[in-house]
Motif scaffolding. Structure first.
Motif, PDB file in Angstrom:
ATOM      1  N   GLY A 202      18.233  -2.006  17.747  1.00  0.00           N
ATOM      2  CA  GLY A 202      17.459  -3.219  17.973  1.00  0.00           C
ATOM      3  C   GLY A 202      18.163  -4.180  18.920  1.00  0.00           C
ATOM      4  O   GLY A 202      17.530  -4.786  19.797  1.00  0.00           O
ATOM      5  N   TYR A 203      19.477  -4.321  18.769  1.00  0.00           N
ATOM      6  CA  TYR A 203      20.255  -5.191  19.661  1.00  0.00           C
ATOM      7  C   TYR A 203      20.143  -4.713  21.106  1.00  0.00           C
ATOM      8  O   TYR A 203      19.866  -5.491  22.026  1.00  0.00           O
ATOM      9  N   VAL A 204      20.360  -3.426  21.316  1.00  0.00           N
ATOM     10  CA  VAL A 204      20.337  -2.879  22.672  1.00  0.00           C
ATOM     11  C   VAL A 204      18.930  -2.945  23.260  1.00  0.00           C
ATOM     12  O   VAL A 204      18.743  -3.306  24.430  1.00  0.00           O
ATOM     13  N   TYR A 205      17.936  -2.616  22.455  1.00  0.00           N
ATOM     14  CA  TYR A 205      16.554  -2.636  22.936  1.00  0.00           C
ATOM     15  C   TYR A 205      16.128  -4.058  23.305  1.00  0.00           C
ATOM     16  O   TYR A 205      15.493  -4.280  24.353  1.00  0.00           O
TER      17      TYR A 205
ATOM     18  N   VAL B  86       8.085  -2.529  18.602  1.00  0.00           N
ATOM     19  CA  VAL B  86       9.183  -1.568  18.495  1.00  0.00           C
ATOM     20  C   VAL B  86      10.388  -2.202  17.809  1.00  0.00           C
ATOM     21  O   VAL B  86      10.996  -1.619  16.895  1.00  0.00           O
ATOM     22  N   VAL B  87      10.746  -3.419  18.225  1.00  0.00           N
ATOM     23  CA  VAL B  87      11.896  -4.115  17.622  1.00  0.00           C
ATOM     24  C   VAL B  87      11.621  -4.407  16.155  1.00  0.00           C
ATOM     25  O   VAL B  87      12.523  -4.312  15.316  1.00  0.00           O
ATOM     26  N   ALA B  88      10.387  -4.768  15.817  1.00  0.00           N
ATOM     27  CA  ALA B  88      10.047  -5.040  14.416  1.00  0.00           C
ATOM     28  C   ALA B  88      10.244  -3.795  13.555  1.00  0.00           C
ATOM     29  O   ALA B  88      10.720  -3.878  12.419  1.00  0.00           O
ATOM     30  N   ILE B  89       9.893  -2.639  14.097  1.00  0.00           N
ATOM     31  CA  ILE B  89      10.032  -1.396  13.344  1.00  0.00           C
ATOM     32  C   ILE B  89      11.497  -1.046  13.111  1.00  0.00           C
ATOM     33  O   ILE B  89      11.904  -0.687  11.999  1.00  0.00           O
TER      34      ILE B  89
END
Length: 240
Positions: free
Chosen positions: A101-104, A7-10
């Motif tokens: 991405g930061y929050v996730y 997910v973060v990569a996306i």
């Protein structure tokens, strides 16, 4: 954990890199760099929406001020070209992806007892596999891989991503999502300097004013302006 890394990569590799590359075909690198400075504002918005960080009037005021800075950059009074507006929106969407991405990562990854190097390596591996699957379907445009292009890709990959991501994860884990996103403070200055010196881009008044307004909005939303003013009052000698 692998699901979270995918997910973060996306949302922090594939999405923003595509959007910024597409945007810079339509706007200058200086403008794209300044728009990247909105990442802390998007991060704060996502953190407030998810309850990760608390609400405060100064933070909301900072978001409004940052939005004003974006309007100054877009310069709607000049009737900008449709391509320019599309590029601005693409760069803003890329910054919003970084923010998510930061929050996730703060919520699902950095709380684990996993080294930042392992997290960043897993993220980049996941992004590489996903892109390798997509390339046969979307990478149909002919490429001209000159020495300059290959060198530029290697520098961006090794320095801009490979070396930066472990530090990024360390910052997110130690300081939180919003604080880590403030690394984007440096991007406008570097982008404008390199854009003018290496590419010959022009610096317009709304670019400078918009950049200052966005950075002021970020500082206000994080309470840095209030902290600075309090520090000056404390250090100010008492009247006799």
């Amino acid at each position: 954990m692998w699901v979270h890394l995918v997910v973060v990569a996306i949302i922090t590799n594939i999405g923003p890199y595509f959007l910024f590359a597409w945007a810079e075909l339509r706007v200058t690198s200086s403008l794209a760099g300044v728009l990247n400075a909105t990442t802390p504002l998007f991060t704060l918005t996502a953190a407030l929406a998810t309850g990760t960080e608390r609400h405060a009037p100064s933070r909301l005021a900072g978001l409004v001020l940052g939005l004003l800075g974006v309007v100054l950059l877009a310069a709607p009074w000049t009737t900008p070209q449709r391509g320019t507006l599309a590029g601005i929106l693409a760069a803003l969407l890329a910054s919003a992806c970084y923010a998510l991405g930061y929050v996730y990562a703060r919520r699902f990854l950095t709380s684990r007892a996993v080294a930042p190097v392992v997290l960043s390596t897993g993220q980049m591996l996941a992004g590489t596999v996903l892109l390798a699957i997509l390339v046969p379907f979307v990478g149909t445009t002919p490429m001209h891989l000159s020495t300059t292009v290959i060198a530029a890709v290697l520098v961006l990959g090794v320095v801009g991503t490979g070396a930066a991501y472990p530090l990024n994860y360390q910052l997110i884990g130690d300081e939180g999502a919003t604080a880590a996103a403030t690394a984007n403070y440096l991007i406008p200055m570097v982008a404008v300097i390199l854009g003018t010196t290496l590419v010959g881009e022009l610096i317009t008044w709304n670019l400078v004013l918009g950049a200052v307004t966005i950075l002021a909005g970020v500082a206000l939303s994080e309470g840095r302006l209030a902290h600075s003013l309090r520090g000056r009052r404390v250090n100010q000698p008492a009247n006799r």
